[in-house]
Structures are given as structure tokens and as C-alpha cells.
Design an enzyme around this catalytic site. Structure first.
Site, PDB file in Angstrom:
ATOM      1  N   ASP A   1       0.992  -1.136  -0.088  1.00 25.01           N
ATOM      2  CA  ASP A   1       0.023  -0.248  -0.067  1.00 25.01           C
ATOM      3  C   ASP A   1       0.963   1.225  -0.128  1.00 25.01           C
ATOM      4  O   ASP A   1       0.527   2.216  -0.247  1.00 25.01           O
ATOM      5  CB  ASP A   1      -1.057   0.009   1.153  1.00 25.01           C
TER       6      ASP A   1
ATOM      7  N   ASP B   1       5.660  -6.493   6.827  1.00 21.44           N
ATOM      8  CA  ASP B   1       4.279  -5.956   6.623  1.00 21.44           C
ATOM      9  C   ASP B   1       3.155  -6.823   5.543  1.00 21.44           C
ATOM     10  O   ASP B   1       2.447  -6.480   5.006  1.00 21.44           O
ATOM     11  CB  ASP B   1       4.064  -4.360   6.052  1.00 21.44           C
TER      12      ASP B   1
ATOM     13  N   TYR C   1      -9.813   0.013  11.909  1.00 21.48           N
ATOM     14  CA  TYR C   1      -9.787  -1.693  12.158  1.00 21.48           C
ATOM     15  C   TYR C   1     -11.044  -1.850  13.121  1.00 21.48           C
ATOM     16  O   TYR C   1     -11.352  -3.075  13.190  1.00 21.48           O
ATOM     17  CB  TYR C   1      -8.509  -2.078  13.077  1.00 21.48           C
TER      18      TYR C   1
ATOM     19  N   ASP D   1       8.833 -12.285  -5.443  1.00 22.72           N
ATOM     20  CA  ASP D   1       8.784 -13.152  -3.999  1.00 22.72           C
ATOM     21  C   ASP D   1       9.833 -12.841  -3.104  1.00 22.72           C
ATOM     22  O   ASP D   1      10.941 -12.841  -3.617  1.00 22.72           O
ATOM     23  CB  ASP D   1       8.837 -14.776  -4.641  1.00 22.72           C
ATOM     24  N   CYS D   2       9.581 -12.689  -2.093  1.00 21.33           N
ATOM     25  CA  CYS D   2      10.407 -12.164  -1.184  1.00 21.33           C
ATOM     26  C   CYS D   2      11.368 -13.340  -0.589  1.00 21.33           C
ATOM     27  O   CYS D   2      12.589 -12.977  -0.104  1.00 21.33           O
ATOM     28  CB  CYS D   2       9.909 -11.392   0.067  1.00 21.33           C
TER      29      CYS D   2
END
Lengths: 350, 350
Positions: free
Chosen positions: B194, B263, B338, B242-243
Site C-alpha cells: 500500500d 508487513d 480496524y 517473491d521475497c
């Protein structure tokens, strides 16, 4: 009474789908009634053992909804399994024709512990409330203190969430967000029976419903600390009195304050005639408060939900009609237990 | 389909009450069906024009519930008036026998704009969402960006509220709450598509779903600013990869960082077997991340809802099983959109 429910948006009207569910209802020995909706889609009810009720609808626009009502004491695992079976069956029947599926948490009605306390802007929210700590009617209002797992004890006055033990951001917001130096200042707090502000402040006078004090002293100690244990401390005094005559007396005597914090009530939501008296009361308090404010003093108060823009605009209009001209600023603050953003005002003499 | 509903808790079983309502249903030309509940109280359904349905129940324990379902396009004022009429009539019929009355905001199902996004701890909450800004399926997930009046645009990934434009407290929490000095430091951010963290940070490498980047760059600018406009800036680089292989490469090369901010995903809620892979993934990422962390470095990550204590305990157990021993601290933070308190972790090498 617990309601489990889901809905599906389908590609098209699939009236044959519902017949595929019949075997499930038969297995459950449920009695089917198909109702005539005069052209408004398919609607059937199924009554089963233990007072279970299923309402099955399919509208012409392709919305399929299932409601499953069950009574207290029913086997909730069995009921959830029934819903799961219906969902699986529907998935296989409708394969490829589903645009959207939504299953929501169950709604519980009539429970001893009520978890639904709508926001000021009218949204349905469920709290994580697990027990009722205090529930009494005073001469003025219903006072509930309920325990939330995350927010601690919550004070609910006449159904409105007022303050939770988690809500230091509320108290900080209505005291100027840490930007004020209260040392040696004279502070008048109107309302604030939960003791939150009192616990944060130094020298003050308060008017409140004695029963709110009693409930909060015992059950909201994370918010009020020990300040409500005695109505008079070294540097504060709590007056359990109507604040209007007190304010009028201060005006007559020429008594003034560095800060006036009005925590009496939120801005009224409705502008209906029956709320007129609340608006008049607000105006009266505001006018008297500004009169007892020193020239460099500040008046802090809550507004209402950030979404109630019309209500807030009315309040701001009212600020232009006081006997003494004022300026104001406002801030939007996230108060943990409110589940909505809240507006706070700072007002000062021009 | 809109459901209006209320419930009443009565002093006792008042079966005669319901007969007093019949004149109202007759006036509305509704067709009554009384169902046999085999001793589980009174249950009747009433079908009216426009596909309206009323379900009236009175249980043996004195719970009276009324559900009123109406279809899209029905006259909502008329429907509300019908509910008001029923409520008034009940008040006069039950005078003195009412223990509690609750009327909740209407539930809307199948609407184009879905306002119900339950919390991680499974509670029903209605958002003030007024429009869908973006709704696409990537190869990995459904990506929605919806507009909330109070929170601004909200990113919702596979039905989970991820971040709203109001949620700077989330970004601040996962970056150490303003207590860290990022100047001249090397920061590795995993996830964070984000752009919220990226917008707050200095030098970083990120792995993300390209479509999340695309959606947020356009619709979440209050959160990400302009940092997603280019995948490479003066002091940052965004890797849409892809991390895991990237982290493995860093470990091989001996590349280390001052801060690793994970995150990627919240701690999995369920411990069901199908979630095993998520827990394994979490462990793998955690182990690799600690390996690329400098001895004085800090690893920041989100946990989950403060109410999911078992889930959080499992995560903390996992921290004790890493190849390199670590210590941790946690903080509970209120993230505006949230509607539940959220736990964040700081982890460092012993």
C-alpha cells in the site's frame, strides 16, 4: 435468538437451485412452506426441531439469501453444520454462476449481555462485551458499565457509549491534546462524571449525576483513578449539582476560569423539535461558559461523530450567535471504543 | 434485501400480545401463516406486497422478535412506518411488561456497496462505505479499495481491512512509533504494497503484488503519497518479486539491514491444518529476516487483534524457536479503520 445468515449474488435468476436444497431440509425433518410473493421471487420457510427456522429467498435480480434462526439452548454446532451443508450444496449447485458470496457473523438477540451499540452516525457495530458490570437507572438516565475484552470497562449512558478505560485519547482531546499547561490554572469541568478529565487535571469543579460517579468510582478506575473517592481533594471539588445555577452564580460573582471543559453531552444529532430543548440547553451553557472564561482562556468541548457534518455545521452556526464573539478550531480524533472518528472543539474569545 | 429488526424482553410469556398486532397486518393486506414449532413458542410469518416479509416470534422465555424483510426498490419510508406502527402497538399492549427493548440499524444484503467487513476477532461491524473505488482480482487475491466517509479510501484484501488513508497510526506503529531514527539507515520492508511505510521511510526494498501497487498508487495517495509512482527513487527500490528468494540471496551475500519491517500478513488466526503453510511461511520469513538483521538492528511486524490472545501466544512461542535467539516487546495500538485494537511487535537479537 441467534440468526445465522448469508447471501449470494448470482449470475441470473436460478429458480431451480432451491429444489436442490430440499433433500437437506428433508434430512433435517423440516416442514416446508412456500409462500406466494405475487411475483417478488421465491420465498420459502422451513421449521425444524428446537424451534429452528430457515428463510430462503431468491429474488428476480439473482439475490439468494438464507436466514437461519435458532433459539437459546439449541446445539449451536449442529446449527452451524446445517448452514455449512447448505453453503456447500449451493456452491456445487451454482458452480460458475456465483458473482459474490457473503456470510456474516451471527446476530444474537435478547441475550443477557447485549453486544450491539450502534455508532452516533447510525451504524451497526458489535462490541466484544463479555459481561455486564453495572446496570442501574438513576433519576436521569440508564447507567450501564459493561466489560469489553479490548477496551476494558465501558460506560454506556442511555445506550450511548460514553467512555471506556481505553479512551485516554478522548480525555486528552477534550483537554487540548497535551498542548496546555494546567499548572496553577483554574479549571471548570462541566459533566465528566466518569472522572477521566478529573484524573488528568489539577484544579476543578464538576457537576454530575451522583450515580454515574458511584458506578465509575468502582468500575472505571483505569479512567478515573482515585479522584472520585472523595468529592473534595487538595486542589479540586466535585459539585453534584445542576450546573446552570452554579454557572449563573459564577457570572454574578465575576468568578472566572482559565479553562472551561464542557463534557456534558455531545451535540444533539437530531434537529427535530423534541431536541430543541437540548440545543437551547447547549446555547445556554455555552453562553454562560464563555462569560466565566478569562480573556486568554480556552473552552474545550466534544462535538460529535465526524460523519455528522450537518449537526456539526449547526453547532458552528450557533457559535456565531453567542453574546460574546468567539473563534474556534476543531480536530478529528480516534477514540478507541467509539468505532467512529470524533470531533473536538477549542473555542476562545475574539 | 433489507432487514429491519427489533426485539423485546418481556416480563413473562405474553402469548395474547401477538393477537393485538393482527389488525396492523390486516390493514397491510399481509397473508398470515402460523407455524407449528412443537412447543418452541409462537412463530408466524406475514407476506405483504412488494415481497415484504414479517417474522414474528415469541419464545417461552419471553423474548419477542420482529424481523421485517423488504426488497430493493421497496418504499423504505413505508416499511419503516410499518415497523414504527408495530413498535407503538406493542408498547401499548405490553405496557408495564417490558424489561428491555432493542431496535438495531437495518441490515442490507446484496447491495452493490457492501458495508459489512467483520473484524479479525469475528465481530459484525458496519462501515460508513459509500462507494467502491477499485475492485479487481489479481493472480493472488481480490483487491478492493472502498471509500469510507470518515477513514478515506480503505484497502481490503480478500475481505480483510488492510489499511485506510486515516491509518497513519498503523504505519507509525510498524515503524517503531517515532522512536527510531531512520536517517542513513538501511531498511528492508517486506510486503507493504500500500506504500504507507514506504512513504514514511527512507531507504528500502519491497516485494509486493503489482496490482496492489497499481490500485494504491491511484486511490490511496493520502497513505502512499507519490512514492509508488516510480519503483525506484533516489533512496529506495521497490522489488515486485517473491521475497523468499530475495531474502535467501541477501543471506548468502551477507547483506544486512538496520531495520526489517515485515508487513506481509497478520499472524494467521486459525491453527487449523490448512493454515499450517501460513505458519511455516511466517517462520521461514522470520528466520531469514533475523539472519539479515544487523546485531543492533530491529525487526518490526504486526501481530493481530488484541483479542486473539491464543494466536498471539502461538506466535510468541514461535519466536522462541528461531535459529537465532531473540527478545521481543509488544504494543497495543488503535488503528482507526480496524474497529479493534491491534498488536505490534518489536524483535531484536539477544
Amino acid at each position: 435468538l441467534i440468526i445465522l445468515h448469508f447471501w449470494w449474488l448470482l449470475q441470473a435468476d436460478c429458480p431451480t437451485t432451491v429444489h436442490g436444497l430440499q433433500s437437506i431440509f428433508q434430512e433435517q425433518e423440516m416442514t416446508e412452506t412456500v409462500h406466494d410473493t405475487e411475483g417478488h421471487g421465491y420465498l420459502a420457510t422451513f421449521i425444524g426441531k428446537n424451534g429452528r427456522l430457515v428463510i430462503l429467498r431468491v429474488t428476480a435480480l439473482g439475490l439468494l439469501t438464507i436466514d437461519l434462526q435458532c433459539c437459546e439452548g439449541d446445539n449451536i454446532v449442529q446449527v452451524e453444520n446445517l448452514l455449512n451443508t447448505l453453503e456447500e450444496k449451493l456452491r456445487s449447485l451454482l458452480h460458475g454462476n456465483i458473482k459474490r458470496v457473503k456470510r456474516l457473523p451471527a446476530l444474537t438477540r435478547g441475550a443477557a449481555v447485549d453486544r450491539y451499540w450502534p455508532t452516533a452516525d447510525g451504524r451497526l457495530v458489535e462490541y466484544d462485551i463479555d459481561r455486564v458490570v453495572y446496570d442501574e437507572d438513576s433519576a436521569y438516565q440508564n447507567i450501564k458499565i459493561m466489560h469489553s475484552r479490548q477496551f476494558g470497562n465501558i460506560l454506556i449512558l442511555n445506550g450511548d457509549v460514553n467512555l471506556a478505560e481505553s479512551d485516554l485519547p478522548y480525555t486528552q482531546a477534550i483537554m487540548g491534546r497535551g498542548k496546555e499547561n494546567y499548572a496553577g490554572k483554574e479549571v471548570l469541568i462541566l459533566g465528566g462524571g466518569d472522572g477521566g478529565i478529573l484524573a488528568e487535571a489539577v484544579k476543578l469543579n464538576v457537576y454530575i449525576d451522583q450515580m454515574v460517579i458511584d458506578g465509575c468510582r468502582t468500575h472505571m478506575r483505569k479512567a478515573c483513578g482515585s479522584v472520585l473517592d472523595n468529592l473534595k481533594g487538595e486542589c479540586y471539588q466535585v459539585l453534584v449539582e445542576d450546573c446552570v445555577p452554579v454557572l449563573k452564580k459564577y457570572v454574578e460573582e465575576g468568578k472566572t476560569f482559565d479553562y472551561v471543559i464542557n463534557d456534558l453531552t455531545a451535540v444533539p444529532i437530531s434537529t427535530a423539535p423534541e431536541e430543541d430543548s437540548t440545543w437551547e440547553f447547549l446555547q445556554l451553557i455555552l453562553d454562560l461558559s464563555i462569560k466565566v472564561l478569562r480573556p486568554t482562556g480556552k473552552y474545550f468541548t466534544q462535538g460529535n461523530s465526524a460523519n455528522l457534518t450537518e449537526t456539526l455545521a449547526l453547532y458552528e452556526e450557533q457559535l456565531g450567535r453567542l453574546s460574546c464573539p468567539v473563534d474556534f478550531s476543531k480536530e478529528v480524533v480516534c477514540v478507541p471504543s467509539y468505532m467512529e472518528l470524533w470531533v473536538f472543539y477549542t473555542i476562545w474569545k475574539k
